[in-house]
Design a protein around this motif. Structure first.
Motif, mmCIF file in Angstrom:
data_model
loop_
_atom_site.group_PDB
_atom_site.id
_atom_site.type_symbol
_atom_site.label_atom_id
_atom_site.label_comp_id
_atom_site.label_asym_id
_atom_site.label_seq_id
_atom_site.Cartn_x
_atom_site.Cartn_y
_atom_site.Cartn_z
ATOM 1 N N LEU A 67 0.502 -1.077 0.114
ATOM 2 C CA LEU A 67 0.127 0.329 0.234
ATOM 3 C C LEU A 67 1.016 1.653 -0.260
ATOM 4 O O LEU A 67 0.755 1.685 -0.764
ATOM 5 C CB LEU A 67 -1.128 -0.357 1.067
ATOM 6 C CG LEU A 67 -2.223 -1.213 1.044
ATOM 7 C CD1 LEU A 67 -2.670 -1.266 2.300
ATOM 8 C CD2 LEU A 67 -2.986 -1.101 0.040
ATOM 9 N N GLU A 68 1.536 1.114 0.341
ATOM 10 C CA GLU A 68 2.760 2.077 0.526
ATOM 11 C C GLU A 68 3.228 2.385 -0.435
ATOM 12 O O GLU A 68 3.290 3.772 -1.674
ATOM 13 C CB GLU A 68 3.807 2.547 2.103
ATOM 14 C CG GLU A 68 3.469 2.373 3.508
ATOM 15 C CD GLU A 68 4.343 2.008 4.369
ATOM 16 O OE1 GLU A 68 5.296 1.482 3.786
ATOM 17 O OE2 GLU A 68 4.571 2.123 5.555
ATOM 18 N N ASP A 69 3.803 1.169 -1.166
ATOM 19 C CA ASP A 69 4.388 1.521 -2.744
ATOM 20 C C ASP A 69 3.751 2.603 -3.698
ATOM 21 O O ASP A 69 3.340 2.925 -4.495
ATOM 22 C CB ASP A 69 5.019 0.492 -3.357
ATOM 23 C CG ASP A 69 5.965 -0.007 -2.879
ATOM 24 O OD1 ASP A 69 6.880 0.970 -2.263
ATOM 25 O OD2 ASP A 69 6.519 -1.411 -2.499
ATOM 26 N N ALA A 70 1.799 1.411 -3.861
ATOM 27 C CA ALA A 70 0.675 2.535 -4.040
ATOM 28 C C ALA A 70 0.246 3.932 -4.273
ATOM 29 O O ALA A 70 0.452 4.186 -4.910
ATOM 30 C CB ALA A 70 -0.425 0.880 -4.422
ATOM 31 N N LEU A 71 0.717 4.417 -2.949
ATOM 32 C CA LEU A 71 0.522 5.063 -2.648
ATOM 33 C C LEU A 71 1.211 6.477 -2.339
ATOM 34 O O LEU A 71 0.908 7.339 -2.506
ATOM 35 C CB LEU A 71 -0.436 5.480 -1.132
ATOM 36 C CG LEU A 71 -1.751 4.885 -1.005
ATOM 37 C CD1 LEU A 71 -2.117 4.825 0.241
ATOM 38 C CD2 LEU A 71 -2.813 5.331 -1.908
ATOM 39 N N GLY A 72 3.173 5.841 -2.780
ATOM 40 C CA GLY A 72 3.681 6.505 -2.898
ATOM 41 C C GLY A 72 4.371 7.321 -1.741
ATOM 42 O O GLY A 72 5.352 8.146 -1.932
ATOM 43 N N LEU A 73 3.940 6.829 -0.633
ATOM 44 C CA LEU A 73 4.287 7.062 0.221
ATOM 45 C C LEU A 73 5.840 6.711 0.708
ATOM 46 O O LEU A 73 6.227 7.699 1.570
ATOM 47 C CB LEU A 73 3.289 5.970 2.150
ATOM 48 C CG LEU A 73 2.063 6.852 2.191
ATOM 49 C CD1 LEU A 73 1.505 5.874 2.599
ATOM 50 C CD2 LEU A 73 2.158 8.177 1.964
ATOM 51 N N ASP A 74 6.652 5.685 0.429
ATOM 52 C CA ASP A 74 7.777 5.348 -0.017
ATOM 53 C C ASP A 74 9.045 6.037 -0.833
ATOM 54 O O ASP A 74 10.360 6.598 -0.489
ATOM 55 C CB ASP A 74 7.881 4.306 0.021
ATOM 56 C CG ASP A 74 7.687 3.249 1.430
ATOM 57 O OD1 ASP A 74 7.746 3.744 2.300
ATOM 58 O OD2 ASP A 74 7.161 2.299 1.008
ATOM 59 N N ALA A 75 8.515 7.036 -1.805
ATOM 60 C CA ALA A 75 9.203 8.299 -2.385
ATOM 61 C C ALA A 75 10.038 9.060 -2.062
ATOM 62 O O ALA A 75 10.436 9.684 -1.157
ATOM 63 C CB ALA A 75 7.891 8.806 -3.542
ATOM 64 N N PRO A 76 10.946 9.044 -2.769
ATOM 65 C CA PRO A 76 11.864 10.624 -2.316
ATOM 66 C C PRO A 76 11.416 11.658 -2.710
ATOM 67 O O PRO A 76 10.496 11.577 -3.319
ATOM 68 C CB PRO A 76 13.353 10.018 -3.173
ATOM 69 C CG PRO A 76 12.971 9.395 -3.854
ATOM 70 C CD PRO A 76 12.213 8.271 -4.256
ATOM 71 N N VAL A 77 11.643 12.367 -1.552
ATOM 72 C CA VAL A 77 11.528 13.896 -1.444
ATOM 73 C C VAL A 77 11.813 14.590 -2.638
ATOM 74 O O VAL A 77 13.202 14.655 -2.502
ATOM 75 C CB VAL A 77 10.597 14.166 0.302
ATOM 76 C CG1 VAL A 77 10.881 15.803 -0.124
ATOM 77 C CG2 VAL A 77 10.401 13.767 0.834
ATOM 78 N N ASP A 78 11.419 15.542 -3.246
ATOM 79 C CA ASP A 78 11.555 16.316 -4.517
ATOM 80 C C ASP A 78 11.894 18.008 -3.756
ATOM 81 O O ASP A 78 10.982 17.793 -2.787
ATOM 82 C CB ASP A 78 10.998 16.674 -5.820
ATOM 83 C CG ASP A 78 11.737 17.206 -7.098
ATOM 84 O OD1 ASP A 78 12.315 17.360 -6.436
ATOM 85 O OD2 ASP A 78 10.797 17.372 -7.476
ATOM 86 N N PRO A 79 13.052 17.777 -3.069
ATOM 87 C CA PRO A 79 13.754 18.931 -2.937
ATOM 88 C C PRO A 79 13.016 20.492 -3.711
ATOM 89 O O PRO A 79 12.956 21.401 -2.939
ATOM 90 C CB PRO A 79 14.715 19.399 -3.186
ATOM 91 C CG PRO A 79 15.912 18.406 -4.330
ATOM 92 C CD PRO A 79 14.751 17.080 -3.931
ATOM 93 N N ALA A 80 12.083 19.709 -4.990
ATOM 94 C CA ALA A 80 11.814 21.449 -6.034
ATOM 95 C C ALA A 80 9.932 22.064 -4.908
ATOM 96 O O ALA A 80 10.116 22.825 -5.054
ATOM 97 C CB ALA A 80 11.645 21.152 -6.958
#
Length: 118
Positions: A67-80
């Protein structure tokens, strides 16, 4: 004569076999033996329940990761991108009371996990 000896031996062997079987069964039915069997079954059931709980926990963690992968909760934070919004609103949606600490995150950040064994 040979016939009589054969049947006598067969009868004696059957008697010994039956006596042995009855004695074994009587030993199994003593209170001490029954208590030991019940304790063994209880321990075996406890192990099975523990294994089941561990399997459920593993499946739960796997599904949580999916679920975290599907929701993008583990995605790296974009500094922009801007950081998360922080509001000074209290629990009811209004302004926070004086001296009331507002947490920056909507969820606790301490390592406590209510699903862990205690």
């Amino acid at each position: 004569m040979f016939r009589r000896a054969f049947w006598f031996t067969a009868g004696a062997a059957a008697g010994v076999w039956a006596t042995t079987k009855v004695n074994r069964k009587l030993k199994q039915l003593t209170p001490e033996s029954l208590a030991a069997q019940a304790a063994d079954k209880a321990i075996e059931t406890g192990h099975r329940l523990r294994d089941f709980a561990l399997d459920v926990r593993a499946g739960m963690l796997q599904r949580e990761a999916e679920l975290e992968d599907a929701l993008g909760l583990d995605a790296p934070v974009d500094p922009a991108l801007p950081g998360p919004r922080r509001t000074a609103l209290g629990p009811g949606g209004g302004p926070a009371a004086p001296g009331h600490h507002v947490h920056p995150h909507p969820y606790p950040t301490h390592p406590y996990n209510r699903n862990e064994d205690h």
